[in-house]
Design an enzyme around this catalytic site. Sequence first.
Site, PDB file in Angstrom:
ATOM      1  N   HIS A  19       2.308  34.352  45.772  1.00  0.00           N
ATOM      2  CA  HIS A  19       1.519  33.830  46.890  1.00  0.00           C
ATOM      3  C   HIS A  19       2.238  33.956  48.231  1.00  0.00           C
ATOM      4  O   HIS A  19       1.604  34.195  49.254  1.00  0.00           O
ATOM      5  CB  HIS A  19       1.151  32.360  46.626  1.00  0.00           C
ATOM      6  CG  HIS A  19       2.336  31.484  46.392  1.00  0.00           C
ATOM      7  ND1 HIS A  19       2.991  31.450  45.173  1.00  0.00           N
ATOM      8  CD2 HIS A  19       3.014  30.648  47.207  1.00  0.00           C
ATOM      9  CE1 HIS A  19       4.018  30.614  45.259  1.00  0.00           C
ATOM     10  NE2 HIS A  19       4.050  30.111  46.483  1.00  0.00           N
ATOM     11  N   HIS A  28      22.025  56.197  47.648  1.00  0.00           N
ATOM     12  CA  HIS A  28      23.172  55.902  46.779  1.00  0.00           C
ATOM     13  C   HIS A  28      22.800  55.276  45.450  1.00  0.00           C
ATOM     14  O   HIS A  28      23.545  55.434  44.476  1.00  0.00           O
ATOM     15  CB  HIS A  28      24.148  54.968  47.497  1.00  0.00           C
ATOM     16  CG  HIS A  28      24.794  55.598  48.677  1.00  0.00           C
ATOM     17  ND1 HIS A  28      25.739  54.956  49.420  1.00  0.00           N
ATOM     18  CD2 HIS A  28      24.629  56.810  49.268  1.00  0.00           C
ATOM     19  CE1 HIS A  28      26.150  55.738  50.395  1.00  0.00           C
ATOM     20  NE2 HIS A  28      25.480  56.878  50.334  1.00  0.00           N
ATOM     21  N   ARG A  38      28.305  62.006  43.351  1.00  0.00           N
ATOM     22  CA  ARG A  38      29.191  60.940  42.878  1.00  0.00           C
ATOM     23  C   ARG A  38      28.442  59.677  42.476  1.00  0.00           C
ATOM     24  O   ARG A  38      28.966  58.857  41.729  1.00  0.00           O
ATOM     25  CB  ARG A  38      30.225  60.605  43.957  1.00  0.00           C
ATOM     26  CG  ARG A  38      29.643  60.027  45.228  1.00  0.00           C
ATOM     27  CD  ARG A  38      30.699  59.886  46.338  1.00  0.00           C
ATOM     28  NE  ARG A  38      30.121  59.535  47.606  1.00  0.00           N
ATOM     29  CZ  ARG A  38      30.060  58.288  48.083  1.00  0.00           C
ATOM     30  NH1 ARG A  38      30.576  57.305  47.401  1.00  0.00           N
ATOM     31  NH2 ARG A  38      29.499  58.057  49.242  1.00  0.00           N
TER      32      ARG A  38
END
Length: 145
Positions: free
Chosen positions: A9, A98, A132
């Site tokens: 809500h 990332h 990475r």
Amino acid sequence: MKIAIASDHAGFKYKEKIKEYLSEKGWDIRDFGTYTEASCSYPDFIIPAARAVSEGICERGIVLGGSGNGEAIAANKISKIRCALCWNNRTARLSRRHNNANMLALGERMISIEAAYEIVDIWLNTEFEGGRHIKRIDAIEDLGS
């Protein structure tokens, strides 16, 4: 891209505005509720939206509440979900680059609707960098196995 959207809500007004905003831009939106401003329990709506993303029914999801914290916590309990609570453009961009966030949590009581629109646009249009960051996401995914 099909996008799941859900709120309690306290996030209902922004959910409705964001749903309309995205529909006008051509995004395919699936609304998991709530459908009124009546007090409700956010897991009842957030969990089904997160499951739709986890199961591949929807590619991404947006969940809203007063602060967005509870919604992010609930969504992140579902396997394969990486729900990021974002409050500005930078957090939205980094959550995708990332973390490859597949769900976005927003707090209606924390940001303006204009900021919410910007965050949503950035979040939907930012690609994951990979590299990475993949091993980190894999390590998190392995926890759910």
